[in-house]
Design a protein around this motif. Structure first.
Motif, PDB file in Angstrom:
ATOM      1  N   LEU A   1       0.818  -1.206   0.000  1.00  0.00           N
ATOM      2  CA  LEU A   1       0.000   0.000   0.000  1.00  0.00           C
ATOM      3  C   LEU A   1       0.854   1.258   0.000  1.00  0.00           C
ATOM      4  O   LEU A   1       0.336   2.360  -0.072  1.00  0.00           O
ATOM      5  N   GLY A   2       2.171   1.074   0.149  1.00  0.00           N
ATOM      6  CA  GLY A   2       3.051   2.233   0.085  1.00  0.00           C
ATOM      7  C   GLY A   2       3.448   2.806   1.428  1.00  0.00           C
ATOM      8  O   GLY A   2       3.862   3.946   1.521  1.00  0.00           O
TER       9      GLY A   2
ATOM     10  N   LYS B   1       4.815  -9.215  -8.390  1.00  0.00           N
ATOM     11  CA  LYS B   1       5.416  -8.395  -7.327  1.00  0.00           C
ATOM     12  C   LYS B   1       6.611  -7.594  -7.828  1.00  0.00           C
ATOM     13  O   LYS B   1       7.011  -6.613  -7.189  1.00  0.00           O
TER      14      LYS B   1
ATOM     15  N   ASN C   1       5.555  -3.861  -8.763  1.00  0.00           N
ATOM     16  CA  ASN C   1       5.501  -2.751  -7.796  1.00  0.00           C
ATOM     17  C   ASN C   1       6.658  -2.803  -6.803  1.00  0.00           C
ATOM     18  O   ASN C   1       6.584  -2.251  -5.720  1.00  0.00           O
TER      19      ASN C   1
ATOM     20  N   LEU D   1       7.751  -5.018  -4.859  1.00  0.00           N
ATOM     21  CA  LEU D   1       7.734  -5.835  -3.636  1.00  0.00           C
ATOM     22  C   LEU D   1       8.857  -6.842  -3.728  1.00  0.00           C
ATOM     23  O   LEU D   1       9.384  -7.309  -2.721  1.00  0.00           O
TER      24      LEU D   1
ATOM     25  N   GLU E   1       7.982   3.580  -2.280  1.00  0.00           N
ATOM     26  CA  GLU E   1       6.724   3.860  -1.572  1.00  0.00           C
ATOM     27  C   GLU E   1       5.776   4.680  -2.448  1.00  0.00           C
ATOM     28  O   GLU E   1       4.590   4.402  -2.544  1.00  0.00           O
TER      29      GLU E   1
ATOM     30  N   ARG F   1       4.299   2.554  -5.189  1.00  0.00           N
ATOM     31  CA  ARG F   1       3.248   1.630  -4.753  1.00  0.00           C
ATOM     32  C   ARG F   1       1.942   2.340  -4.441  1.00  0.00           C
ATOM     33  O   ARG F   1       0.868   1.784  -4.616  1.00  0.00           O
ATOM     34  N   ARG F   2       2.045   3.580  -3.930  1.00  0.00           N
ATOM     35  CA  ARG F   2       0.810   4.306  -3.622  1.00  0.00           C
ATOM     36  C   ARG F   2       0.005   4.581  -4.889  1.00  0.00           C
ATOM     37  O   ARG F   2      -1.196   4.817  -4.822  1.00  0.00           O
TER      38      ARG F   2
ATOM     39  N   TYR G   1      -3.040  -2.752  -5.450  1.00  0.00           N
ATOM     40  CA  TYR G   1      -2.540  -4.117  -5.345  1.00  0.00           C
ATOM     41  C   TYR G   1      -3.517  -4.953  -4.521  1.00  0.00           C
ATOM     42  O   TYR G   1      -3.840  -4.611  -3.388  1.00  0.00           O
TER      43      TYR G   1
ATOM     44  N   VAL H   1      -6.303   3.615   4.194  1.00  0.00           N
ATOM     45  CA  VAL H   1      -4.849   3.652   4.398  1.00  0.00           C
ATOM     46  C   VAL H   1      -4.158   4.548   3.362  1.00  0.00           C
ATOM     47  O   VAL H   1      -3.409   5.464   3.714  1.00  0.00           O
ATOM     48  N   ILE H   2      -4.433   4.297   2.092  1.00  0.00           N
ATOM     49  CA  ILE H   2      -3.732   5.084   1.064  1.00  0.00           C
ATOM     50  C   ILE H   2      -4.143   6.556   1.081  1.00  0.00           C
ATOM     51  O   ILE H   2      -3.274   7.431   1.059  1.00  0.00           O
TER      52      ILE H   2
ATOM     53  N   LEU I   1      -2.098   8.135   3.589  1.00  0.00           N
ATOM     54  CA  LEU I   1      -0.701   8.290   3.161  1.00  0.00           C
ATOM     55  C   LEU I   1      -0.573   9.440   2.160  1.00  0.00           C
ATOM     56  O   LEU I   1       0.454  10.105   2.092  1.00  0.00           O
TER      57      LEU I   1
ATOM     58  N   ARG J   1      -9.789  -1.308  -0.994  1.00  0.00           N
ATOM     59  CA  ARG J   1      -8.557  -0.712  -0.509  1.00  0.00           C
ATOM     60  C   ARG J   1      -7.609  -0.401  -1.672  1.00  0.00           C
ATOM     61  O   ARG J   1      -6.910   0.604  -1.674  1.00  0.00           O
TER      62      ARG J   1
END
Ligand SMILES: Nc1ncnc2c1ncn2[C@@H]1O[C@H](COP(=O)(O)OP(=O)(O)OP(=O)(O)O)[C@@H](O)[C@H]1O
Ligand SMILES: [Mg+2]
Lengths: 523, 319
Positions: free
Chosen positions: A122-123, B45, B48, B50, B71, B74-75, B79, B98-99, B102, B147
């Motif tokens: 999610l970053g 993966k 992004n 990971l 980071e 990925r935002r 995913y 969450v995002i 952020l 999400r």
């Protein structure tokens, strides 16, 4: 009122000021050290969860530290940190460290790795993952560690009184030395309650669901700091001289109480263990201590005994005390034990103590050297006619005497000897004798009078001024009351004494307790 | 647009992904298909970051992702995890936001967007204050999707998004998913080992085996023109059903006869062969009438349809 007849409740009421003070100190000590342990343990736990290769080493070291006996750990602290709050807090924090590091570590590595991966995906950056995800999910496990650490700390904090850091240990250890059950319980019960209550409270927090936990976690740190503040660091280093007295001395008529009533002595006092007291005087952390007149450390640390010009310290002539039943069971034992009578003077005893306490010779060696020198040593016999059990209290002089008696018995009789050394204070030793777990141990007339028999004040006053009267009194009473016989005195008088550094005593012109009082009053 | 150029990943001696190259165009849905352990998740993966590849390059909109802050990267990419991976200590609302947090969205904006998603994804409204363990598996999967979609990313990576569901639920969610307007404009890479699912959802399929690409192509290409034995065998088990579902009446249009009469009930030639057969069977009919956009009418019966289907296959295979 006789202490024996006083109820626990009465004792607690009477000493409520002290009790409250000790309890607050105890809570404070527990939580200050917990606070530091968390401050160190959490980051360490996180570190080894990140770098697993380090985990073995860090957990290993924390584990080893935890197995160091508490008294020894406190002992190690003194040369570095002195006495008082600092070493106590450090020692406590060391014990609290392992559960906190270990639980932080297992809590974090136990988190489902998919959740961490989701956070990453999610970053979230590393710090966000740590604080928002890992910490929160590991919290129940971390709290379990903190709970364990708290309970350990409440227990170990009783030992803080050994090094002048206060807490409920003052009552517990004072009570053990003084044979005062009420005093022991007045310290032990609050300590146990404290452990139980804190354990239960933390168990509640630990079992909370995420919603409630979140609220509680904001309160917890504040609570921790507030509780820590209970321990207001003793502002000891004010002006004037500073005294360190053992818990036993604090509670005795022929100790601190006598100093107050007979001399009117008012001195800034901390409670400290006999084991570290002399060293603390030597390193100038204390100026006046309550030592024993034959202690070897007197010689080692260059201390001077202040003259007891008003005679408040009763005679403490040492003699073996033996169960009459044992004397009957082991013919010849009495004569053998009496071989030592009159052989050890004050200065000889101080020297023997100096060898063990300061030169670190073993009590066996010191005992044998002494016997050989005095032509009392004989090669041990086969020891086929039964076993004599000798006890001793937990300090060097008693170890030496126990060894000497043991060698005398083996050399002069056909008995085997078993020594049970280190039986704590008077209470433990005397109870062991009463219960037939030992046959004899060396005791002091003053202790027999004031700590065991405890007659009323008039009688004490009548016999205490004269060493022969004291001896005669305890001898008769012990046979009457306990069927225990005092054999002939060994010779030396190991009484209480106030002492100072030679140099300071000369500088201040303080040679007696009255001088000390005048000095204190004039400064 | 996503482009992988010769991307590889090794774990010790295992080569999880070997020299994989493909391109996913704007708005396209590429499905990574293959048996368990063939490297689908690993490939996904690496898009992004990971997982960092041992070799090769991943470009997003022409830019090498290695040069970008992971980071931030990925935002901007939705995913959906193989294991859902909701945060157990967050409420559903907190999980979805969450995002936005952020990205420092305003509370209003987040709230509006969450309500919109709850509605689109058919989540119960009162579930927002609940914790993940209080939801069913299917609901959790929708939250996982919400999400990922909340910040309306143009790229979406999905690892077996319906994997944790039973077959019935799975079918219905898949259908909703396909109809979501929101997803139609996104560039999607989706992983599955379910052939039906791949054929239903993919614009193109990337078939993998032992870390290597066996074939990339449209479902039709894979079915009719397998490049190698692996591709052929992989689909053999379900070939007939897949072909019936894939091939439309419009594909076999030329092989059908014009209808001699016109009925009230006319169907679009966009219907698949499978659906046409369904209609014949369920309506207990002997014939159906179709009309294309030019107004041409054609008639099928079961026999006619089979014949036309076989003719179509014969002419379109091997070429
Ligand atoms: N962290 C790892 N360490 C070692 N080997 C790994 C790791 N992750 C994956 N592998 C190996 O790499 C190969 C590909 O794994 P991957 O997870 O990409 O498969 P997959 O196609 O997603 O399978 P599935 O359908 O079961 O999810 C497997 O052989 C797996 O064992
Ligand atoms: Mg996978």
């Amino acid at each position: 009122m006789d202490e024996q007849q006083q109820t626990l409740w009465q004792f607690m009421l009477m000493e409520s000021d002290k009790l409250l003070n000790q309890t607050l100190q105890h809570i404070g000590l527990t939580f200050i050290s917990l606070l530091f342990a968390i401050a160190i343990g959490l980051p360490l736990g996180i570190l080894i969860a990140r770098k697993r290769a380090l985990s073995g080493t860090v957990l290993g070291i924390a584990g080893i530290l935890q197995t160091v006996p508490s008294i020894a750990l406190l002992g190690f602290m003194i040369p570095v940190l002195g006495i008082g709050a600092k070493p106590a807090i450090v020692a406590l924090l060391i014990y609290a460290l392992l559960p906190i590091i270990r639980n932080t570590y297992t809590g974090i590595i136990g988190i489902d790795k998919h959740i961490i991966e989701a956070a990453k995906a999610l970053g979230m950056d590393k710090a966000q993952i740590l604080f928002k995800i890992e910490f929160r999910l590991a919290m129940p496990v971390i709290l379990a560690g903190i709970r364990t650490a708290t309970v350990i700390n409440v227990g170990v904090a009783t030992l803080a009184s050994y090094i002048a850091a206060g807490g409920l240990g003052e009552f517990i250890f004072g009570g053990i030395s003084l044979n005062n059950t009420n005093m022991i319980l007045a310290g032990a019960i609050p300590a146990a309650l404290l452990a139980i209550v804190l354990d239960a409270l933390l168990a509640l927090v630990q079992k909370m669901n995420f919603k409630n936990l979140r609220k509680t976690l904001t309160i917890l740190p504040i609570l921790l700091i507030v509780l820590s503040a209970f321990y207001i660091l003793p502002s000891a280093y004010g002006s004037g001289l500073k005294a360190g007295f053992t818990p036993e001395f604090m509670g005795r008529q022929d100790g601190d109480l006598g100093l107050k009533t007979a001399y009117g002595l008012k001195i800034n006092t901390v409670v400290i263990s006999d084991a570290v007291m002399y060293k603390a005087a030597y390193t100038k952390e204390l100026d006046v201590i309550s030592g024993y007149s034959t202690d070897g450390r007197l010689k080692a640390f260059d201390l001077k005994i202040l003259k007891d010009d008003k005679g408040i310290f009763p005679p403490y002539y040492a003699a073996p005390i033996v169960l009459q039943s044992s004397l009957a069971k082991f013919p010849g034992l009495e004569n053998t034990l009496n071989l030592l009578s009159g052989k050890i003077s004050d200065s000889i005893m101080t020297d023997l103590n100096y060898r063990t306490d300061y030169l670190h010779q073993s009590p066996e060696r010191v005992a044998k050297d002494f016997l050989v020198k005095n032509k009392l040593y004989k090669v041990p016999g086969k020891g086929q006619s039964g076993t004599v059990k000798i006890g001793s209290k937990i300090f060097g002089e008693q170890y030496i005497l126990a060894e000497i008696y043991s060698m005398l018995i083996r050399g002069n009789t056909d008995y085997q000897v078993e020594t049970k050394t280190g039986l704590g204070g008077t209470k433990i030793c005397f109870d062991a004798l009463l219960n037939n777990q030992i046959d004899l141990y060396p005791e002091y007339t003053g202790t027999g009078l004031l700590a065991i028999l405890k007659p009323d004040k008039r009688l004490v006053a009548a016999v205490i001024t004269n060493k022969d009267k004291t001896y005669a009194y305890v001898r008769t009473e012990f046979v009457k009351k306990y069927k225990i016989k005092w054999l002939k005195p060994i010779g030396f008088n190991n009484s209480y004494a106030l002492m100072m550094r030679q140099k300071q005593s000369a500088e201040l012109n303080v040679y007696s307790i009255t001088d000390l009082k005048h000095h204190l009053d004039n400064n | 647009m996503i482009e992988l150029i010769g991307v590889s990943k090794k774990y010790g001696a295992t080569i999880a992904v070997n020299q994989v190259s493909f391109k996913v165009n704007e708005g396209e849905n590429l499905v990574l298909l293959g048996t368990s352990g063939c490297g689908k998740t690993t490939t996904l993966k690496m898009i992004n970051r990971l997982i960092e590849p041992d070799g090769g390059q991943v470009l997003i909109d022409g830019k090498d992702i290695k040069q970008q802050n992971p980071e931030k990267l990925r935002r901007g990419i939705g995913y959906v995890m193989q294991n859902i991976g909701l945060f157990p200590h967050y409420t559903i609302e907190e999980n979805i936001s969450v995002i936005p947090k952020l990205l420092n969205w305003e509370k209003d904006k987040t709230d509006r967007r969450i309500i919109e998603l709850v509605d689109k994804l058919h989540l119960p409204k009162d579930s927002l204050k609940l914790y993940p363990n209080e939801l069913s598996g299917g609901q959790q999967q929708r939250v996982g999707l919400a999400r990922a979609l909340v910040a309306d990313p143009s790229l979406l990576l999905m690892d077996e998004p319906f994997g944790a569901l039973d077959n019935v639920t799975r079918g219905s969610i898949r259908k909703e998913f396909k109809d979501l307007e929101e997803l139609k404009r996104k560039t999607i890479v989706m992983v599955t080992h379910d052939v039906q699912e791949a054929f239903e959802l993919a614009d193109r399929i990337c078939l993998m085996d032992k870390g290597e690409i066996m074939q990339v192509g449209t479902p039709k290409e894979l079915l009719l023109n397998p490049l190698n034995d692996f591709s052929r065998k992989f689909l053999d088990g379900e070939r007939l059903a897949l072909e019936f579902k894939m091939i439309r009446i419009s594909d076999v249009w030329a092989n059908l006869h014009e209808a001699s009469y016109v009925s009230e009930n006319r169907f679009s030639p966009e219907l698949s062969v499978w659906d046409a057969m369904e209609k014949l069977r369920s309506g207990n009919l002997s014939e159906l009438i179709f009309e294309d956009e030019k107004g041409v009418f054609k008639k099928i019966s079961f026999d006619i349809l089979m014949r036309a289907f076989n003719q179509y296959k014969n002419t379109n295979q091997h070429g």
